[in-house]
Motif scaffolding. Structure first.
Motif, PDB file in Angstrom:
ATOM      1  N   ASP A 117       0.824  -1.207   0.000  1.00 20.52           N
ATOM      2  CA  ASP A 117       0.000   0.000   0.000  1.00 20.52           C
ATOM      3  C   ASP A 117       0.860   1.260   0.000  1.00 20.52           C
ATOM      4  OD1 ASP A 117       1.014   0.008   2.554  1.00 20.52           O
ATOM      5  OD2 ASP A 117      -0.925  -0.102   3.580  1.00 20.52           O
ATOM      6  N   CYS A 118       2.197   1.073  -0.110  1.00 19.04           N
ATOM      7  CA  CYS A 118       3.089   2.237  -0.151  1.00 19.04           C
ATOM      8  C   CYS A 118       3.939   2.278  -1.423  1.00 19.04           C
ATOM      9  CB  CYS A 118       3.981   2.277   1.081  1.00 19.04           C
ATOM     10  SG  CYS A 118       5.056   0.838   1.278  1.00 19.04           S
ATOM     11  N   HIS A 119       3.673   1.355  -2.357  1.00 21.12           N
ATOM     12  CA  HIS A 119       4.280   1.379  -3.690  1.00 21.12           C
ATOM     13  C   HIS A 119       3.169   1.485  -4.733  1.00 21.12           C
ATOM     14  CE1 HIS A 119       7.387  -0.717  -1.288  1.00 21.12           C
ATOM     15  NE2 HIS A 119       8.261  -0.200  -2.138  1.00 21.12           N
TER      16      HIS A 119
ATOM     17  N   VAL B 280      -2.211   3.356  -7.256  1.00 18.49           N
ATOM     18  CA  VAL B 280      -2.132   3.786  -8.652  1.00 18.49           C
ATOM     19  C   VAL B 280      -3.448   4.441  -9.076  1.00 18.49           C
ATOM     20  CG1 VAL B 280      -1.903   3.011 -11.040  1.00 18.49           C
ATOM     21  CG2 VAL B 280      -0.391   2.093  -9.280  1.00 18.49           C
ATOM     22  N   LEU B 281      -4.583   3.856  -8.683  1.00 17.99           N
ATOM     23  CA  LEU B 281      -5.871   4.456  -9.031  1.00 17.99           C
ATOM     24  C   LEU B 281      -5.974   5.875  -8.471  1.00 17.99           C
ATOM     25  CD1 LEU B 281      -8.305   1.452  -8.435  1.00 17.99           C
ATOM     26  CD2 LEU B 281      -7.608   2.399 -10.633  1.00 17.99           C
ATOM     27  N   GLU B 282      -5.499   6.056  -7.251  1.00 23.88           N
ATOM     28  CA  GLU B 282      -5.528   7.389  -6.644  1.00 23.88           C
ATOM     29  C   GLU B 282      -4.641   8.353  -7.412  1.00 23.88           C
ATOM     30  OE1 GLU B 282      -4.486   9.532  -2.336  1.00 23.88           O
ATOM     31  OE2 GLU B 282      -4.308   7.359  -2.581  1.00 23.88           O
TER      32      GLU B 282
ATOM     33  N   ASP C  17      -2.846   5.763 -21.450  1.00 25.05           N
ATOM     34  CA  ASP C  17      -3.307   7.147 -21.397  1.00 25.05           C
ATOM     35  C   ASP C  17      -3.705   7.596 -19.998  1.00 25.05           C
ATOM     36  OD1 ASP C  17      -2.915   7.082 -24.100  1.00 25.05           O
ATOM     37  OD2 ASP C  17      -5.032   6.840 -24.622  1.00 25.05           O
ATOM     38  N   MET C  18      -4.143   6.663 -19.147  1.00 24.34           N
ATOM     39  CA  MET C  18      -4.621   7.060 -17.824  1.00 24.34           C
ATOM     40  C   MET C  18      -3.708   6.604 -16.689  1.00 24.34           C
ATOM     41  SD  MET C  18      -8.711   6.407 -18.148  1.00 24.34           S
ATOM     42  CE  MET C  18      -9.666   7.178 -19.457  1.00 24.34           C
TER      43      MET C  18
ATOM     44  N   ALA D 144      -3.836   8.200 -10.539  1.00 22.39           N
ATOM     45  CA  ALA D 144      -4.430   8.450 -11.856  1.00 22.39           C
ATOM     46  C   ALA D 144      -5.754   9.200 -11.757  1.00 22.39           C
ATOM     47  CB  ALA D 144      -4.638   7.125 -12.580  1.00 22.39           C
ATOM     48  N   GLY D 145      -6.245   9.404 -10.547  1.00 25.48           N
ATOM     49  CA  GLY D 145      -7.507  10.111 -10.383  1.00 25.48           C
ATOM     50  C   GLY D 145      -8.708   9.300 -10.814  1.00 25.48           C
ATOM     51  N   ILE D 146      -8.617   7.993 -10.682  1.00 24.60           N
ATOM     52  CA  ILE D 146      -9.713   7.117 -11.085  1.00 24.60           C
ATOM     53  C   ILE D 146     -10.476   6.676  -9.839  1.00 24.60           C
ATOM     54  CG2 ILE D 146     -10.339   4.930 -12.182  1.00 24.60           C
ATOM     55  CD1 ILE D 146      -7.768   5.149 -13.828  1.00 24.60           C
ATOM     56  N   ASP D 147     -11.749   7.126  -9.720  1.00 29.60           N
ATOM     57  CA  ASP D 147     -12.584   6.684  -8.607  1.00 29.60           C
ATOM     58  C   ASP D 147     -13.999   6.435  -9.116  1.00 29.60           C
ATOM     59  OD1 ASP D 147     -13.900   9.157  -8.813  1.00 29.60           O
ATOM     60  OD2 ASP D 147     -12.678  10.070  -7.238  1.00 29.60           O
ATOM     61  N   HIS D 148     -14.942   6.269  -8.202  1.00 31.42           N
ATOM     62  CA  HIS D 148     -16.297   5.884  -8.623  1.00 31.42           C
ATOM     63  C   HIS D 148     -17.019   7.000  -9.365  1.00 31.42           C
ATOM     64  CE1 HIS D 148     -16.973   7.987  -4.838  1.00 31.42           C
ATOM     65  NE2 HIS D 148     -18.246   8.112  -5.151  1.00 31.42           N
TER      66      HIS D 148
END
Length: 536
Positions: A138-140, A158-160, A194-195, A162-166
């Protein structure tokens, strides 16, 4: 003048006018004569200007040529990534990636890249998800590419990043989601670059040069004197694309390319193509590094169920994904023809093949069939589509090693009662199509002899399936050797300089300790590479 006379060998020349020879003469990197009478060659063994090389009865073929691979991706995987190809479960993936972090003492905040996992090796056949990779760290930033490179899984960090959330990218079908709309960590197709990968730190030009040079030395040791490389999506940011091109150009200028490289410039949009053109015009195109090929990815992969099919996958509702609308594709195809760049389209499913043929054919009619557009893969075809390809003069890049890997997956995911022409190499040849062989490395190993064996047997190394998968589509050993010699030379319009042992051709050749045309087909892959010569 550098002159070498190679004698006492068995040369498979791939020249229909002179198919076999016992010797040949090379001067300054070019073959001058083949099968000459040693008494009439005009010099003796005492001639200090000439080196005499006794091949000791070994077999010589034109240098092997892989018509489609991802060289920088492969080299990067070798140098920087966790190899997950042998992972047998999601838990095994987690264990291997954790061990890599510990062994390499990778600091928090770094990226951890895993490559070549395949859920078909897992008991539950389940794709990796964010929950799996959250257990890695959770730190890499944890990122793992499926073997096909058309699916990746990422952790929550990585999702955080990339700004990918619900609440984001709700209309993007390349972002996997749980039923409640939360991202599941599965990223598909263009969204991978791309993301996600756009946020990964870039390598320097020098680092990329090291990756390329090391990888090409390895590939040359496997008998290759030429490769065609799709490298523009190895990293997603535009800076890295430019650096890859600069790295190749630097190596060429410094004469550090051990084999010939033909780049396939992959783009996702017309805007991206025009951006890259501004760089490409500054880079020479010659016999050592050539870039005049445009690559488009029209659909996904069979294993990811993103290859675009006309009918749904078995027991599924989805038919895969098309990455371009007809209008978007037509703009790029037009730009390719008008700019004089050869066109290549990744097409695995029949729906993608139909789209490509439909859009390309009018341009072939206008510009002429010698433009030699190519469809890469052509795995799930139909006979009518192959007829249309042949009529339009569209070539096919095939991957023989896919059959041993994919045959069980094809039987699982496709309704074989449909009128498919699957991996239909014999059918393609009978329709008069030019087909060339490749590995799609790192999807499969860059190994021409294994590719030849797969083309001849249509079985894996354990002899499965018995009798070969759709054995009527097998090739002869000579046809299989042509896939990796004279056919790729034709695809890059170098058939007058490469792919044969004949006067006027580059002295690109491979020395083997066995004859691939004579050994039992199941033993072709066991032949060893003795030497590889490229332009010397």
């Amino acid at each position: 003048m550098n002159r070498t006379f190679y004698y006492n060998g068995t040369m498979i020349t791939m020249d229909s006018d002179h198919p076999m020879a016992a010797n040949f003469l090379v001067e300054d990197g070019v073959i001058q004569a083949v099968d000459v009478d040693e008494e009439d060659i005009g010099f003796t063994r005492q001639d200090e200007m000439t080196e005499w090389v006794d091949l000791q009865g070994r077999v010589v073929t034109p240098g092997f040529h892989d018509s489609h691979m991802h060289l920088v991706e492969y080299g990067y995987n070798q140098r920087y990534c966790v190899d997950l190809s042998e992972a047998v479960s999601a838990e095994d993936v987690v264990r291997r990636m954790r061990a890599f972090i510990a062994e390499q003492q990778i600091p928090a905040g770094s990226w951890i890249i895993g490559s070549r996992w395949n859920q078909e090796h897992f008991p539950d056949k389940r794709l990796l998800s964010r929950e799996d990779l959250d257990r890695v760290s959770d730190c890499h930033y944890v990122f793992a590419k499926r073997v096909c490179i058309h699916i990746a899984a990422v952790n929550s960090k990585v999702l955080e990043l990339a700004g990918i959330d619900h609440n984001t990218y709700l209309d993007n079908q390349n972002i996997g989601r749980y039923p409640d709309g939360m991202p599941d960590g599965r990223i598909y197709e263009d969204a991978i670059a791309d993301m996600v990968l756009v946020h990964k730190p870039a390598l320097s030009v020098k680092e990329i040069e090291q990756v390329i040079e090391e990888t090409l030395r390895e590939i040359k040791a496997r008998g290759f004197t030429a490769v065609q490389c799709d490298d523009m999506k190895a990293f997603s940011d535009f800076t890295s694309k430019e650096r890859i091109l600069r790295a190749y150009d630097n190596l060429r200028k410094q004469q550090r390319l051990p084999v010939r490289v033909f780049a396939q410039i992959q783009v996702s949009s017309l805007e991206e193509f025009r951006q890259l053109q501004k760089i490409l015009v500054e880079i020479a195109d010659d016999q050592w590094f050539s870039w005049k090929r445009l690559k488009l990815i029209l659909d996904g992969s069979l294993g990811a169920e993103t290859a675009a099919l006309t009918v749904p996958y078995r027991n599924r509702r989805q038919r895969g994904l098309l990455n371009f609308s007809d209008a978007e594709l037509e703009l790029l195809v037009r730009e390719s023809y008008e700019s004089g760049m050869q066109l290549l389209c990744h097409c695995i499913g029949d729906r993608a093949m139909e789209q490509a043929i439909r859009v390309i054919t009018p341009f072939q009619n206008k510009y002429g069939t010698d433009c030699r557009p190519r469809l890469v893969h052509c795995q799930i075809a139909t006979e009518p589509l192959l007829d249309r390809m042949a009529q339009a003069g569209i070539l096919a890049d095939i991957q023989p090693a896919f059959v041993p890997t994919d045959y069980a997956v094809a039987e699982q995911k496709l309704d074989l009662r449909q009128a498919y022409a699957l991996y239909a190499w014999r059918t393609m040849l009978e329709k008069g199509m030019m087909i060339s062989g490749s590995s799609d490395c790192p999807v499969e190993r860059c190994d021409a002899l294994y590719g030849m064996q797969a083309a001849v047997t249509r079985m894996d190394l354990q002899g499965r399936p018995t009798g070969g998968f759709l054995p009527e589509e097998r090739l002869s050993p000579y046809e299989a050797l042509a896939l990796y010699t004279k056919a790729p030379a034709y695809t890059v319009k170098m058939e007058g300089q490469m792919g044969r042992i004949a006067p006027g051709y580059f002295s690109d050749f491979t020395v083997l300790d066995g004859n691939p045309l004579l050994v039992p087909p199941q033993q072709i892959h066991s032949i060893s590479i003795v030497e590889t010569h490229c332009g010397a």
